[in-house]
Motif scaffolding. Sequence first.
Motif, PDB file in Angstrom:
ATOM      1  N   HIS A   6       1.032  -1.303  -0.199  1.00 48.41           N
ATOM      2  CA  HIS A   6      -0.220  -0.209  -0.063  1.00 48.41           C
ATOM      3  C   HIS A   6       0.712   1.453   0.199  1.00 48.41           C
ATOM      4  O   HIS A   6       2.187   1.516   1.153  1.00 48.41           O
ATOM      5  CB  HIS A   6      -1.018   0.276   1.294  1.00 48.41           C
ATOM      6  CG  HIS A   6      -1.907  -0.848   1.357  1.00 48.41           C
ATOM      7  ND1 HIS A   6      -3.081  -1.450  -0.053  1.00 48.41           N
ATOM      8  CD2 HIS A   6      -1.813  -2.454   1.468  1.00 48.41           C
ATOM      9  CE1 HIS A   6      -3.783  -2.365   1.341  1.00 48.41           C
ATOM     10  NE2 HIS A   6      -3.153  -2.868   1.554  1.00 48.41           N
ATOM     11  N   SER A  33      -4.075   7.512  -2.557  1.00 48.02           N
ATOM     12  CA  SER A  33      -3.823   6.190  -1.524  1.00 48.02           C
ATOM     13  C   SER A  33      -3.758   5.093  -2.768  1.00 48.02           C
ATOM     14  O   SER A  33      -5.019   4.646  -3.619  1.00 48.02           O
ATOM     15  CB  SER A  33      -4.287   5.503  -0.485  1.00 48.02           C
ATOM     16  OG  SER A  33      -5.551   4.975  -1.080  1.00 48.02           O
ATOM     17  N   THR A  58      -2.313   0.808  -4.173  1.00 48.53           N
ATOM     18  CA  THR A  58      -2.357  -0.551  -3.607  1.00 48.53           C
ATOM     19  C   THR A  58      -2.034  -1.244  -5.123  1.00 48.53           C
ATOM     20  O   THR A  58      -2.171  -1.254  -6.281  1.00 48.53           O
ATOM     21  CB  THR A  58      -3.274  -0.909  -3.329  1.00 48.53           C
ATOM     22  OG1 THR A  58      -3.714  -0.463  -2.433  1.00 48.53           O
ATOM     23  CG2 THR A  58      -3.233  -2.222  -3.230  1.00 48.53           C
ATOM     24  N   THR A  72      -6.908   4.033   1.435  1.00 49.12           N
ATOM     25  CA  THR A  72      -6.387   2.767   2.093  1.00 49.12           C
ATOM     26  C   THR A  72      -5.926   4.090   3.296  1.00 49.12           C
ATOM     27  O   THR A  72      -4.874   4.362   3.083  1.00 49.12           O
ATOM     28  CB  THR A  72      -5.931   2.233   1.941  1.00 49.12           C
ATOM     29  OG1 THR A  72      -6.563   1.272   0.952  1.00 49.12           O
ATOM     30  CG2 THR A  72      -4.806   1.577   2.604  1.00 49.12           C
ATOM     31  N   HIS A  94      -8.198  -6.968  -3.921  1.00 51.68           N
ATOM     32  CA  HIS A  94      -7.856  -5.725  -4.238  1.00 51.68           C
ATOM     33  C   HIS A  94      -7.896  -6.412  -5.849  1.00 51.68           C
ATOM     34  O   HIS A  94      -7.419  -6.914  -6.057  1.00 51.68           O
ATOM     35  CB  HIS A  94      -6.199  -5.827  -4.428  1.00 51.68           C
ATOM     36  CG  HIS A  94      -5.986  -5.357  -2.613  1.00 51.68           C
ATOM     37  ND1 HIS A  94      -6.319  -4.502  -1.936  1.00 51.68           N
ATOM     38  CD2 HIS A  94      -5.500  -5.987  -1.630  1.00 51.68           C
ATOM     39  CE1 HIS A  94      -6.467  -4.074  -0.726  1.00 51.68           C
ATOM     40  NE2 HIS A  94      -5.654  -5.512  -0.688  1.00 51.68           N
TER      41      HIS A  94
END
Lengths: 132, 132, 132
Positions: A37, A94, A96, B96, C37
């Motif tokens: 992340h 953010s 991922t 997140t 995800h």
Amino acid sequence: MIHKFKVRTSGKTDMVNITKEIGALVREGGLASGVCHVFMPHTTCGLAINENADPDVKSDINSALDYSVPKDFPYKHREGNSPAHVKSVLVGSSLTVFVEDSTLELGTWQGVFLCEYDGPRIREVWLRLIKG
Amino acid sequence: MIHKFKVRTSGKTDMVNITKEIGALVREGGLASGVCHVFMPHTTCGLAINENADPDVKSDINSALDYSVPKDFPYKHREGNSPAHVKSVLVGSSLTVFVEDSTLELGTWQGVFLCEYDGPRIREVWLRLIKG
Amino acid sequence: MIHKFKVRTSGKTDMVNITKEIGALVREGGLASGVCHVFMPHTTCGLAINENADPDVKSDINSALDYSVPKDFPYKHREGNSPAHVKSVLVGSSLTVFVEDSTLELGTWQGVFLCEYDGPRIREVWLRLIKG
């Protein structure tokens, strides 16, 4: 544990490729398989994944954002950097990315970028590794 | 387990600071270290991380989005809230944040906001805590 | 393990509902509870969560993005697809959805969409499941 590193940006707007720095911290952090992340702790920057090849793409993205989020607008915030806050919200703070065999898994043309909208400055990027 | 809480929004567009509510659920959920995923289950709202200090920033962000995503456009969707759907896609529905010592780790000026684009309404926010 | 599946897009811009494909891979992957995800490995596509009911919403979103990110602009990138890169950065390349009882937890009207901005093409979507 939160991993942090610093990035120097150039110009008012910039897109700095931080893929190598993230990949290095993933290996140092000992994550073989899972997700990484990425978090941007600043309110006038963003994080994006986009083309890692032709630098004209970065310049086109910033020109188009300058067009969509105008500078000459009756903004109330007195610091004069409201367009940077708007871009930060649109691009996001953010994201991922996936990790396999201790390696960042990205598409062929992709890199991870710190998007600067109120530079030049020294910025921080935060990472957190989750096994899975 | 998915943690849920309700938020009352004001006006057609709004940015409601939900940082405290998220921090409280992180502590109640017993997460010492890891990540907190935040999810918006509505299609005319978004989630953003941005400035927590000057309220003019929120108002500027909403004014600029109204400029970039115009109301007077030949939209087909008959409910009249297409600009809200567009803003929701641009701002995003999931983000997140990091947790360390049972505390939400954010930048100095950052807060987490529910972004309302078709209010006023009562909205829900969903959280999921992952150790790591 | 990274789960991958292919999606065929139609037209220059498109929003393809990939909710069923993601739900099927979550069940096949044996994830009872946690997060899924979703990652987009292409630089001229995005991922979004939005309305799953009236198809006019998808068409309105693409029309509004065409308005906000103009085609007639002095772009430098010679491939002619700079608007697609800009949209990809604005919409985003990663998102996270919650899983409970081996089922994707979404709001009543929500679906997950692959957003095509430089089609038609065959695209890939990547998933990673994390227990929690």
